[in-house]
Design an enzyme around this catalytic site. Structure first.
Site, PDB file in Angstrom:
ATOM      1  N   HIS A 113     -49.726  -6.945   0.142  1.00  0.00           N
ATOM      2  CA  HIS A 113     -50.688  -8.026  -0.134  1.00  0.00           C
ATOM      3  C   HIS A 113     -50.244  -8.858  -1.316  1.00  0.00           C
ATOM      4  O   HIS A 113     -49.627  -8.361  -2.251  1.00  0.00           O
ATOM      5  CB  HIS A 113     -52.096  -7.479  -0.372  1.00  0.00           C
ATOM      6  N   HIS A 162     -51.717 -11.225  -4.394  1.00  0.00           N
ATOM      7  CA  HIS A 162     -52.914 -11.570  -5.161  1.00  0.00           C
ATOM      8  C   HIS A 162     -52.790 -13.038  -5.589  1.00  0.00           C
ATOM      9  O   HIS A 162     -51.740 -13.436  -6.093  1.00  0.00           O
ATOM     10  CB  HIS A 162     -52.989 -10.773  -6.466  1.00  0.00           C
TER      11      HIS A 162
HETATM   12  P1  AMP Z   1     -52.948  -3.382  -5.732  1.00  0.00           P
HETATM   13  O1  AMP Z   1     -53.175  -2.668  -7.042  1.00  0.00           O
HETATM   14  O2  AMP Z   1     -51.922  -4.480  -5.847  1.00  0.00           O
HETATM   15  O3  AMP Z   1     -52.684  -2.423  -4.597  1.00  0.00           O
HETATM   16  O4  AMP Z   1     -54.307  -4.136  -5.434  1.00  0.00           O
HETATM   17  C1  AMP Z   1     -55.268  -3.675  -4.537  1.00  0.00           C
HETATM   18  C2  AMP Z   1     -56.477  -4.562  -4.713  1.00  0.00           C
HETATM   19  O5  AMP Z   1     -57.314  -4.372  -3.588  1.00  0.00           O
HETATM   20  C3  AMP Z   1     -57.317  -4.249  -5.964  1.00  0.00           C
HETATM   21  O6  AMP Z   1     -57.376  -5.406  -6.781  1.00  0.00           O
HETATM   22  C4  AMP Z   1     -58.673  -3.859  -5.392  1.00  0.00           C
HETATM   23  O7  AMP Z   1     -59.748  -4.336  -6.161  1.00  0.00           O
HETATM   24  C5  AMP Z   1     -58.635  -4.507  -4.007  1.00  0.00           C
HETATM   25  N1  AMP Z   1     -59.458  -3.853  -2.992  1.00  0.00           N
HETATM   26  C6  AMP Z   1     -59.484  -2.539  -2.646  1.00  0.00           C
HETATM   27  N2  AMP Z   1     -60.338  -2.331  -1.644  1.00  0.00           N
HETATM   28  C7  AMP Z   1     -60.871  -3.535  -1.317  1.00  0.00           C
HETATM   29  C8  AMP Z   1     -61.838  -3.988  -0.362  1.00  0.00           C
HETATM   30  N3  AMP Z   1     -62.430  -3.127   0.484  1.00  0.00           N
HETATM   31  N4  AMP Z   1     -62.142  -5.291  -0.314  1.00  0.00           N
HETATM   32  C9  AMP Z   1     -61.557  -6.168  -1.173  1.00  0.00           C
HETATM   33  N5  AMP Z   1     -60.637  -5.812  -2.099  1.00  0.00           N
HETATM   34  C10 AMP Z   1     -60.309  -4.512  -2.181  1.00  0.00           C
END
Ligand code: AMP
Length: 150
Positions: free
Chosen positions: A103, A105
């Site tokens: 993903h 950001h």
């Molecule tokens: P990373 O640390 O790059 O893997 O980021 C994962 C991101 O996904 C974090 O910023 C979380 O807040 C976000 N996240 C996890 N679960 C969900 C969800 N169900 N809906 C929206 N964002 C999420």
């Protein structure tokens, strides 16, 4: 075979098993608001096929992810009134990746925001920089050559 992983939280968003505040979708990608944003408007863009990060992502998904980011970032900026944004991709646990589905950001940023990365910066000593530069260039050349032979 399904391109989704039944244990992955982002795949569950893709399949509709869990809700998300979706803001954009095309054939290859889905974008939705991060549930725990650094700033309001913090948006995640994911490929519609399960993969862990940049290294195992199909070329079409990679292209589509950055195309979607280029489209969305100015809109997020406009809507939030932010002065800038971070485009961030954590690859691997050591890099802070919590969800093992690739993903990007988009994080809107304001002038007085705290810095995102607090790690102190290092300094190369002696020949270290030149050696590392050479190693990366050689490995890259070998990789490109083997890809051309395939
Ligand atoms: P990373 O640390 O790059 O893997 O980021 C994962 C991101 O996904 C974090 O910023 C979380 O807040 C976000 N996240 C996890 N679960 C969900 C969800 N169900 N809906 C929206 N964002 C999420």
């Amino acid at each position: 075979m399904s391109p989704l992983d039944e244990h992955c939280v982002f795949c569950k968003i893709l399949s509709g098993q869990i809700p998300a505040a979706k803001v954009y979708e095309d054939e290859e990608t889905l974008a939705f608001l991060d549930i725990a944003p650094f700033n309001f408007g913090h948006t995640l863009i994911i490929p519609k096929r399960h993969c862990h990060g940049l290294s195992d992502m199909p070329q079409e998904s990679r292209d589509a992810l950055f195309r979607a980011a280029s489209l969305l970032a100015p809109v997020v900026l406009r809507v939030t009134g932010a002065a800038g944004f971070n485009l961030l991709m954590n690859n691997g646990q050591a890099a802070g990746q919590e969800v093992p589905h690739a993903h990007l950001h988009i994080i809107p940023r304001f002038m007085d925001d705290p810095v995102l990365l607090h790690a102190p910066q290092k300094q190369y000593s002696g020949e270290e920089m030149a050696q590392l530069q050479e190693k990366i260039r050689c490995r890259l050349a070998a990789r490109q050559e083997s890809q051309e032979q395939k």
